[in-house]
Motif scaffolding. Structure first.
Motif, PDB file in Angstrom:
ATOM      1  N   GLY A   2       0.045   2.201 -15.080  1.00 41.62           N
ATOM      2  CA  GLY A   2       1.140   0.955 -14.613  1.00 41.62           C
ATOM      3  C   GLY A   2       0.305   0.551 -13.282  1.00 41.62           C
ATOM      4  O   GLY A   2       1.445  -0.107 -12.321  1.00 41.62           O
ATOM      5  N   ALA A   3      -1.069   1.023 -13.495  1.00 43.31           N
ATOM      6  CA  ALA A   3      -1.400  -0.390 -11.402  1.00 43.31           C
ATOM      7  C   ALA A   3      -2.236  -1.068 -11.800  1.00 43.31           C
ATOM      8  O   ALA A   3      -1.699  -1.007 -13.009  1.00 43.31           O
ATOM      9  CB  ALA A   3      -2.692   1.088 -11.287  1.00 43.31           C
ATOM     10  N   GLN A   4      -1.326  -1.728 -10.431  1.00 44.91           N
ATOM     11  CA  GLN A   4      -1.446  -3.778 -10.390  1.00 44.91           C
ATOM     12  C   GLN A   4      -2.987  -4.057 -10.301  1.00 44.91           C
ATOM     13  O   GLN A   4      -2.707  -4.672  -9.819  1.00 44.91           O
ATOM     14  CB  GLN A   4      -0.298  -4.314 -10.717  1.00 44.91           C
ATOM     15  CG  GLN A   4       1.049  -3.935 -10.849  1.00 44.91           C
ATOM     16  CD  GLN A   4       1.862  -4.715 -11.760  1.00 44.91           C
ATOM     17  OE1 GLN A   4       1.817  -5.909 -10.925  1.00 44.91           O
ATOM     18  NE2 GLN A   4       2.467  -5.067 -12.447  1.00 44.91           N
ATOM     19  N   ASN A  35       0.914  -1.659  -0.220  1.00 45.37           N
ATOM     20  CA  ASN A  35       0.116  -0.393   0.337  1.00 45.37           C
ATOM     21  C   ASN A  35       0.735   1.255  -0.092  1.00 45.37           C
ATOM     22  O   ASN A  35       0.483   2.641  -0.673  1.00 45.37           O
ATOM     23  CB  ASN A  35      -0.673  -0.052   1.220  1.00 45.37           C
ATOM     24  CG  ASN A  35      -2.158   1.307   1.287  1.00 45.37           C
ATOM     25  OD1 ASN A  35      -1.708   2.376   1.330  1.00 45.37           O
ATOM     26  ND2 ASN A  35      -2.873   1.028   0.993  1.00 45.37           N
ATOM     27  N   LEU A  36       2.193   1.524   0.862  1.00 47.96           N
ATOM     28  CA  LEU A  36       2.696   2.236   0.723  1.00 47.96           C
ATOM     29  C   LEU A  36       4.067   2.633  -0.601  1.00 47.96           C
ATOM     30  O   LEU A  36       3.506   4.211  -1.299  1.00 47.96           O
ATOM     31  CB  LEU A  36       3.977   2.258   2.191  1.00 47.96           C
ATOM     32  CG  LEU A  36       3.432   1.905   3.233  1.00 47.96           C
ATOM     33  CD1 LEU A  36       4.528   1.904   4.438  1.00 47.96           C
ATOM     34  CD2 LEU A  36       2.604   3.742   3.615  1.00 47.96           C
ATOM     35  N   LYS A  37       4.141   1.333  -0.664  1.00 47.98           N
ATOM     36  CA  LYS A  37       4.758   1.675  -2.343  1.00 47.98           C
ATOM     37  C   LYS A  37       3.520   1.915  -3.885  1.00 47.98           C
ATOM     38  O   LYS A  37       4.074   2.614  -4.156  1.00 47.98           O
ATOM     39  CB  LYS A  37       4.976   0.079  -2.655  1.00 47.98           C
ATOM     40  CG  LYS A  37       5.496   0.233  -4.446  1.00 47.98           C
ATOM     41  CD  LYS A  37       6.187  -0.887  -4.547  1.00 47.98           C
ATOM     42  CE  LYS A  37       6.762  -0.803  -6.152  1.00 47.98           C
ATOM     43  NZ  LYS A  37       6.207  -0.071  -6.877  1.00 47.98           N
ATOM     44  N   ALA A  38       2.394   1.509  -3.551  1.00 50.44           N
ATOM     45  CA  ALA A  38       0.965   2.364  -4.560  1.00 50.44           C
ATOM     46  C   ALA A  38       1.215   3.613  -4.139  1.00 50.44           C
ATOM     47  O   ALA A  38       0.412   4.290  -5.668  1.00 50.44           O
ATOM     48  CB  ALA A  38       0.155   1.661  -3.854  1.00 50.44           C
ATOM     49  N   GLN A  39       0.539   4.098  -2.460  1.00 47.52           N
ATOM     50  CA  GLN A  39       0.828   5.581  -2.644  1.00 47.52           C
ATOM     51  C   GLN A  39       2.022   5.733  -3.517  1.00 47.52           C
ATOM     52  O   GLN A  39       1.705   7.343  -3.974  1.00 47.52           O
ATOM     53  CB  GLN A  39       0.502   5.572  -1.041  1.00 47.52           C
ATOM     54  CG  GLN A  39      -0.371   5.149  -0.360  1.00 47.52           C
ATOM     55  CD  GLN A  39      -0.850   5.533   0.780  1.00 47.52           C
ATOM     56  OE1 GLN A  39      -0.420   6.892   1.507  1.00 47.52           O
ATOM     57  NE2 GLN A  39      -1.690   4.624   1.713  1.00 47.52           N
ATOM     58  N   ASN A  40       3.402   6.164  -3.130  1.00 44.21           N
ATOM     59  CA  ASN A  40       4.272   6.571  -3.151  1.00 44.21           C
ATOM     60  C   ASN A  40       4.055   7.064  -4.905  1.00 44.21           C
ATOM     61  O   ASN A  40       4.128   7.386  -5.844  1.00 44.21           O
ATOM     62  CB  ASN A  40       5.748   5.944  -3.247  1.00 44.21           C
ATOM     63  CG  ASN A  40       7.116   6.320  -3.271  1.00 44.21           C
ATOM     64  OD1 ASN A  40       6.589   7.989  -3.484  1.00 44.21           O
ATOM     65  ND2 ASN A  40       7.691   6.096  -4.615  1.00 44.21           N
ATOM     66  N   ASP A  41       4.211   6.065  -5.497  1.00 43.81           N
ATOM     67  CA  ASP A  41       3.853   5.511  -7.064  1.00 43.81           C
ATOM     68  C   ASP A  41       2.702   6.871  -7.215  1.00 43.81           C
ATOM     69  O   ASP A  41       3.053   6.938  -9.002  1.00 43.81           O
ATOM     70  CB  ASP A  41       3.158   3.907  -7.256  1.00 43.81           C
ATOM     71  CG  ASP A  41       4.517   2.914  -7.351  1.00 43.81           C
ATOM     72  OD1 ASP A  41       5.962   3.309  -7.132  1.00 43.81           O
ATOM     73  OD2 ASP A  41       4.173   1.722  -7.862  1.00 43.81           O
ATOM     74  N   PHE A  42       1.915   6.330  -6.878  1.00 39.84           N
ATOM     75  CA  PHE A  42       0.482   7.440  -7.670  1.00 39.84           C
ATOM     76  C   PHE A  42       0.964   9.018  -7.744  1.00 39.84           C
ATOM     77  O   PHE A  42       0.926   8.994  -8.098  1.00 39.84           O
ATOM     78  CB  PHE A  42      -0.587   7.390  -6.568  1.00 39.84           C
ATOM     79  CG  PHE A  42      -1.889   8.049  -6.769  1.00 39.84           C
ATOM     80  CD1 PHE A  42      -2.519   7.854  -8.197  1.00 39.84           C
ATOM     81  CD2 PHE A  42      -1.765   9.359  -6.300  1.00 39.84           C
ATOM     82  CE1 PHE A  42      -3.665   9.046  -7.644  1.00 39.84           C
ATOM     83  CE2 PHE A  42      -3.067   9.898  -6.795  1.00 39.84           C
ATOM     84  CZ  PHE A  42      -3.887  10.084  -8.087  1.00 39.84           C
ATOM     85  N   HIS A  43       1.290   9.034  -6.054  1.00 38.65           N
ATOM     86  CA  HIS A  43       2.085  10.615  -6.280  1.00 38.65           C
ATOM     87  C   HIS A  43       3.421  10.967  -7.187  1.00 38.65           C
ATOM     88  O   HIS A  43       3.866  12.481  -7.394  1.00 38.65           O
ATOM     89  CB  HIS A  43       2.819  11.016  -4.721  1.00 38.65           C
ATOM     90  CG  HIS A  43       1.653  11.255  -3.716  1.00 38.65           C
ATOM     91  ND1 HIS A  43      -0.190  11.957  -3.615  1.00 38.65           N
ATOM     92  CD2 HIS A  43       0.771   9.818  -2.856  1.00 38.65           C
ATOM     93  CE1 HIS A  43      -0.453  11.857  -2.927  1.00 38.65           C
ATOM     94  NE2 HIS A  43      -0.555  10.106  -2.335  1.00 38.65           N
ATOM     95  N   THR A  44       3.963   9.775  -7.829  1.00 45.98           N
ATOM     96  CA  THR A  44       5.191  10.527  -8.341  1.00 45.98           C
ATOM     97  C   THR A  44       4.842  10.091  -9.946  1.00 45.98           C
ATOM     98  O   THR A  44       5.826  10.602 -10.570  1.00 45.98           O
ATOM     99  CB  THR A  44       6.566   9.429  -7.775  1.00 45.98           C
ATOM    100  OG1 THR A  44       6.391   8.297  -7.835  1.00 45.98           O
ATOM    101  CG2 THR A  44       7.115   9.845  -6.748  1.00 45.98           C
ATOM    102  N   LYS A  45       4.433   9.665 -10.176  1.00 50.41           N
ATOM    103  CA  LYS A  45       3.691   9.226 -11.558  1.00 50.41           C
ATOM    104  C   LYS A  45       2.886  10.580 -12.300  1.00 50.41           C
ATOM    105  O   LYS A  45       2.897  10.756 -11.810  1.00 50.41           O
ATOM    106  CB  LYS A  45       3.381   7.740 -11.441  1.00 50.41           C
ATOM    107  CG  LYS A  45       4.252   6.688 -12.200  1.00 50.41           C
ATOM    108  CD  LYS A  45       3.307   5.679 -11.570  1.00 50.41           C
ATOM    109  CE  LYS A  45       4.698   4.315 -11.447  1.00 50.41           C
ATOM    110  NZ  LYS A  45       3.528   3.099 -12.065  1.00 50.41           N
TER     111      LYS A  45
END
Length: 155
Positions: free
Chosen positions: A153-155, A77-87
């Motif tokens: 890119g979301a899985q 979940n933390l990785k997904a949140q980071n990916d969301f905010h940086t992409k």
């Protein structure tokens, strides 16, 4: 500039209170004919026992849900949140988002063979025909827009 699905303002913290107040005003004005939680009349005769029967679903659907349950961790979940905010994300109107979603094949939904656009429109129309409030009709229209993340890119 057209409305963007990513520029929607934050909902107020007391949105439930605001919604309840609007509902009360609509009742006074005679606009609300049914309670929000009244049983649906739209598909009352439909046999719903066959819905969401994942045990009978094909392996693709079973594997998808098994993977989703496996990924429900704090780290993921933390990785997904980071990916969301940086992409970088796309800018589009809600209608453009629905059109884009219509090119998506939802492999995890065993209940419908319809296109995403048809599914969204049918959902909103069923809620409208059932006499539910306009905001609920809107929710029916946009309830699957989160699937757009697949294109980014979301899985």
């Amino acid at each position: 500039m057209p409305a963007s699905i990513i520029d929607i303002p934050q909902a107020p913290k007391n949105i439930e209170v605001t919604s309840d107040n609007i509902d009360a005003v609509n009742v006074i004005k005679g606009k609300a004919t049914k309670d929000l939680y009244d049983a649906s009349e739209f598909d009352q005769a439909k046999d719903k026992t066959g819905f969401r029967q994942f045990n009978d679903a094909c392996d693709r659907v079973k594997n998808f849900y098994a993977q989703q349950h496996t990924l429900k961790t704090v780290a993921y979940n933390l990785k997904a949140q980071n990916d969301f905010h940086t992409k970088t994300r796309a800018r589009m109107t809600v209608w453009e988002a629905m059109e884009k979603l219509d090119t998506f094949i939802d492999e995890c939904d065993p209940d419908t063979q319809e296109s995403q656009m048809t599914h969204l429109l049918q959902s909103a129309e069923a809620i409208r025909q059932d006499g539910k409030l306009r905001w609920m009709q809107l929710v029916g229209l946009i309830h699957d827009l989160g699937k757009l993340l697949f294109f980014f890119g979301a899985q």
